[in-house]
Write an enzyme that holds these catalytic residues in place. Structure first.
Site, PDB file in Angstrom:
ATOM      1  N   SER A   1       0.868  -1.175   0.000  1.00  0.00           N
ATOM      2  CA  SER A   1       0.000   0.000   0.000  1.00  0.00           C
ATOM      3  C   SER A   1       0.904   1.223   0.000  1.00  0.00           C
ATOM      4  O   SER A   1       1.830   1.322   0.799  1.00  0.00           O
ATOM      5  CB  SER A   1      -0.870   0.022   1.252  1.00  0.00           C
ATOM      6  OG  SER A   1      -1.351   1.345   1.453  1.00  0.00           O
TER       7      SER A   1
ATOM      8  N   HIS B   1      -0.677  -0.819  -4.418  1.00  0.00           N
ATOM      9  CA  HIS B   1      -2.047  -0.637  -3.912  1.00  0.00           C
ATOM     10  C   HIS B   1      -2.234   0.839  -3.558  1.00  0.00           C
ATOM     11  O   HIS B   1      -1.585   1.364  -2.645  1.00  0.00           O
ATOM     12  CB  HIS B   1      -2.244  -1.528  -2.693  1.00  0.00           C
ATOM     13  CG  HIS B   1      -3.610  -1.468  -2.095  1.00  0.00           C
ATOM     14  ND1 HIS B   1      -4.683  -2.180  -2.589  1.00  0.00           N
ATOM     15  CD2 HIS B   1      -4.089  -0.762  -1.045  1.00  0.00           C
ATOM     16  CE1 HIS B   1      -5.751  -1.931  -1.849  1.00  0.00           C
ATOM     17  NE2 HIS B   1      -5.421  -1.065  -0.910  1.00  0.00           N
TER      18      HIS B   1
ATOM     19  N   ASP C   1      -4.463   3.702  -2.161  1.00  0.00           N
ATOM     20  CA  ASP C   1      -5.625   3.927  -1.303  1.00  0.00           C
ATOM     21  C   ASP C   1      -6.204   5.315  -1.539  1.00  0.00           C
ATOM     22  O   ASP C   1      -5.553   6.320  -1.285  1.00  0.00           O
ATOM     23  CB  ASP C   1      -5.212   3.781   0.170  1.00  0.00           C
ATOM     24  CG  ASP C   1      -5.024   2.330   0.559  1.00  0.00           C
ATOM     25  OD1 ASP C   1      -5.944   1.525   0.294  1.00  0.00           O
ATOM     26  OD2 ASP C   1      -3.963   1.990   1.116  1.00  0.00           O
TER      27      ASP C   1
ATOM     28  N   MET D   1      -9.155   7.881  -0.544  1.00  0.00           N
ATOM     29  CA  MET D   1     -10.134   8.128   0.533  1.00  0.00           C
ATOM     30  C   MET D   1     -10.768   9.498   0.354  1.00  0.00           C
ATOM     31  O   MET D   1     -10.065  10.466   0.035  1.00  0.00           O
ATOM     32  CB  MET D   1      -9.415   8.089   1.884  1.00  0.00           C
ATOM     33  CG  MET D   1      -8.658   6.799   2.124  1.00  0.00           C
ATOM     34  SD  MET D   1      -7.825   6.846   3.714  1.00  0.00           S
ATOM     35  CE  MET D   1      -7.049   5.234   3.731  1.00  0.00           C
TER      36      MET D   1
ATOM     37  N   HIS E   1      -7.788   1.251  -4.898  1.00  0.00           N
ATOM     38  CA  HIS E   1      -8.806   0.877  -3.909  1.00  0.00           C
ATOM     39  C   HIS E   1      -9.589   2.139  -3.574  1.00  0.00           C
ATOM     40  O   HIS E   1      -9.113   2.988  -2.820  1.00  0.00           O
ATOM     41  CB  HIS E   1      -8.087   0.291  -2.682  1.00  0.00           C
ATOM     42  CG  HIS E   1      -8.978  -0.026  -1.535  1.00  0.00           C
ATOM     43  ND1 HIS E   1      -8.508  -0.223  -0.253  1.00  0.00           N
ATOM     44  CD2 HIS E   1     -10.333  -0.196  -1.464  1.00  0.00           C
ATOM     45  CE1 HIS E   1      -9.516  -0.499   0.561  1.00  0.00           C
ATOM     46  NE2 HIS E   1     -10.638  -0.477  -0.147  1.00  0.00           N
TER      47      HIS E   1
ATOM     48  N   MET F   1     -12.052   4.100  -1.713  1.00  0.00           N
ATOM     49  CA  MET F   1     -12.874   4.177  -0.497  1.00  0.00           C
ATOM     50  C   MET F   1     -13.649   5.482  -0.574  1.00  0.00           C
ATOM     51  O   MET F   1     -13.418   6.424   0.188  1.00  0.00           O
ATOM     52  CB  MET F   1     -11.966   4.119   0.746  1.00  0.00           C
ATOM     53  CG  MET F   1     -11.374   2.734   0.966  1.00  0.00           C
ATOM     54  SD  MET F   1      -9.949   2.761   2.065  1.00  0.00           S
ATOM     55  CE  MET F   1      -8.669   3.129   0.886  1.00  0.00           C
TER      56      MET F   1
ATOM     57  N   MET G   1     -11.760  -6.583   3.486  1.00  0.00           N
ATOM     58  CA  MET G   1     -11.070  -5.675   4.416  1.00  0.00           C
ATOM     59  C   MET G   1     -10.901  -6.371   5.765  1.00  0.00           C
ATOM     60  O   MET G   1     -11.870  -6.895   6.327  1.00  0.00           O
ATOM     61  CB  MET G   1     -11.879  -4.392   4.613  1.00  0.00           C
ATOM     62  CG  MET G   1     -11.871  -3.447   3.428  1.00  0.00           C
ATOM     63  SD  MET G   1     -10.235  -2.976   2.839  1.00  0.00           S
ATOM     64  CE  MET G   1      -9.516  -2.179   4.282  1.00  0.00           C
TER      65      MET G   1
ATOM     66  N   GLY H   1      -9.775   3.338   6.282  1.00  0.00           N
ATOM     67  CA  GLY H   1      -9.576   4.747   6.620  1.00  0.00           C
ATOM     68  C   GLY H   1      -8.157   5.082   7.053  1.00  0.00           C
ATOM     69  O   GLY H   1      -7.674   6.181   6.810  1.00  0.00           O
ATOM     70  N   PHE H   2      -7.492   4.113   7.663  1.00  0.00           N
ATOM     71  CA  PHE H   2      -6.154   4.394   8.192  1.00  0.00           C
ATOM     72  C   PHE H   2      -5.259   3.171   8.051  1.00  0.00           C
ATOM     73  O   PHE H   2      -5.741   2.043   8.145  1.00  0.00           O
ATOM     74  CB  PHE H   2      -6.235   4.773   9.678  1.00  0.00           C
ATOM     75  CG  PHE H   2      -7.102   5.971   9.917  1.00  0.00           C
ATOM     76  CD1 PHE H   2      -6.580   7.254   9.809  1.00  0.00           C
ATOM     77  CD2 PHE H   2      -8.455   5.819  10.201  1.00  0.00           C
ATOM     78  CE1 PHE H   2      -7.391   8.374   9.997  1.00  0.00           C
ATOM     79  CE2 PHE H   2      -9.280   6.923  10.390  1.00  0.00           C
ATOM     80  CZ  PHE H   2      -8.749   8.212  10.288  1.00  0.00           C
ATOM     81  N   GLY H   3      -3.972   3.435   7.876  1.00  0.00           N
ATOM     82  CA  GLY H   3      -2.993   2.364   7.915  1.00  0.00           C
ATOM     83  C   GLY H   3      -2.675   2.050   9.373  1.00  0.00           C
ATOM     84  O   GLY H   3      -3.099   2.765  10.288  1.00  0.00           O
ATOM     85  N   GLY H   4      -1.944   0.979   9.598  1.00  0.00           N
ATOM     86  CA  GLY H   4      -1.428   0.685  10.930  1.00  0.00           C
ATOM     87  C   GLY H   4      -2.433   0.143  11.933  1.00  0.00           C
ATOM     88  O   GLY H   4      -2.183   0.183  13.131  1.00  0.00           O
TER      89      GLY H   4
ATOM     90  N   ASP I   1      -6.692  -6.857   3.020  1.00  0.00           N
ATOM     91  CA  ASP I   1      -6.091  -5.535   3.232  1.00  0.00           C
ATOM     92  C   ASP I   1      -6.361  -5.057   4.654  1.00  0.00           C
ATOM     93  O   ASP I   1      -7.520  -4.945   5.061  1.00  0.00           O
ATOM     94  CB  ASP I   1      -6.718  -4.572   2.202  1.00  0.00           C
ATOM     95  CG  ASP I   1      -6.193  -3.156   2.288  1.00  0.00           C
ATOM     96  OD1 ASP I   1      -5.187  -2.929   2.985  1.00  0.00           O
ATOM     97  OD2 ASP I   1      -6.787  -2.276   1.630  1.00  0.00           O
TER      98      ASP I   1
ATOM     99  N   GLY J   1      -3.640  -4.573   8.340  1.00  0.00           N
ATOM    100  CA  GLY J   1      -2.955  -5.282   9.415  1.00  0.00           C
ATOM    101  C   GLY J   1      -2.214  -6.526   8.976  1.00  0.00           C
ATOM    102  O   GLY J   1      -2.001  -7.442   9.768  1.00  0.00           O
TER     103      GLY J   1
ATOM    104  N   GLY K   1       0.858  -2.235   4.169  1.00  0.00           N
ATOM    105  CA  GLY K   1       1.367  -0.863   4.189  1.00  0.00           C
ATOM    106  C   GLY K   1       2.477  -0.737   5.199  1.00  0.00           C
ATOM    107  O   GLY K   1       3.664  -0.846   4.875  1.00  0.00           O
ATOM    108  N   SER K   2       2.090  -0.543   6.483  1.00  0.00           N
ATOM    109  CA  SER K   2       3.113  -0.275   7.497  1.00  0.00           C
ATOM    110  C   SER K   2       4.147  -1.380   7.633  1.00  0.00           C
ATOM    111  O   SER K   2       5.324  -1.091   7.845  1.00  0.00           O
ATOM    112  CB  SER K   2       2.481   0.001   8.865  1.00  0.00           C
ATOM    113  OG  SER K   2       1.129  -0.279   8.888  1.00  0.00           O
TER     114      SER K   2
END
Ligand code: DX5
Ligand code: ZN
Length: 212
Positions: free
Chosen positions: A9, A33, A35, A37, A64, A66, A135, A140-143, A169, A171, A191-192
């Site tokens: 991501s 990927h 994202d 938003m 993606h 959103m 999902m 809405g948020f990474g991490g 997608d 975690g 992502g993270s």
């Protein structure tokens, strides 16, 4: 078993040097990927088609979306270079029509569902889509922390649609990737775990080869 693909991501990349940063990730990325938003469907804003059109890479762009009413924007993303456009079932009022529109634009079409949304919601479009994105966090948020309860949906989909691309997608790391793969996911977004790793290439390697 379908070949495992890793889609980093790019939500957390350094946008001040976007193309250079993406160049560093290219050697070990199957897809990027992206994202998107809208601050409405999800409580956060990110990039739009204008920024996506400035990405210079040969790696396929997996967008993606959103965003609410995605049909208004799919053409912009197709023109910006998306190879896959994934929309949320919760955000689309006319899901089958929107999927057809994405395909007519020459892109692969994906449908995504949030952790609380059941697979029944997308049963009508399952025979039409190229990919389903499950999902494993609320978007809405990474991490965020992986929600293992969504794996039941992955299992059901893999059982009924052996050839479908099933993406997961949220975690994803070296502990959760094996669970996702075992359930039947073949496209892992992370992502993270990749971007915050000292050695992103090794992180991807671990995800790609992870089994329980
Ligand atoms: C969440 C996004 C994800 C996110 C993944 O709304 O759709 O793609 O960037 O980030 P991690 O891997 O950190 O959960
Ligand atoms: Zn995403």
């Amino acid at each position: 078993m379908k070949e495992i693909k890793i889609a980093p991501s790019i939500l957390g990349i350094d946008y001040g040097r976007m193309n250079e940063h993406l160049k560093e990730l290219e050697p070990f990325s199957d897809w990027f990927h992206v994202d998107v938003m809208d601050g409405n469907f999800v409580p956060n804003l990110s990039i739009g088609a204008m920024v996506v059109s400035k990405i210079k890479t040969d790696i396929p762009l997996d967008c993606h979306l959103m965003i609410n009413n995605p049909h208004r924007y799919v053409e912009d993303f197709a023109k910006a270079g998306a190879f896959l456009i994934t929309i949320h079932a919760e955000a689309s009022r006319h899901l089958p029509e929107d999927i057809i529109k994405i395909k007519d634009l020459g892109c692969r079409a994906g449908v995504s569902i949030n952790p609380d949304t059941s697979v029944d919601t997308i049963s009508k479009v399952l025979p039409m889509v190229d990919l389903v994105l499950i999902m494993s966090v609320n978007p809405g948020f990474g991490g965020q922390k992986f929600m293992p309860e969504v794996l039941e949906k992955v299992k059901w989909l893999r059982e009924h649609f052996p050839d479908l691309d099933i993406q997961i997608d949220g975690g994803i790391n070296d502990e959760t990737a094996p669970l996702a793969i075992e359930a039947g996911a073949n496209v892992l977004v992370a992502g993270s775990y990749i971007l915050k790793n000292e050695d992103p290439a090794e992180a991807v390697n671990k995800l790609r080869n992870s089994t329980k």
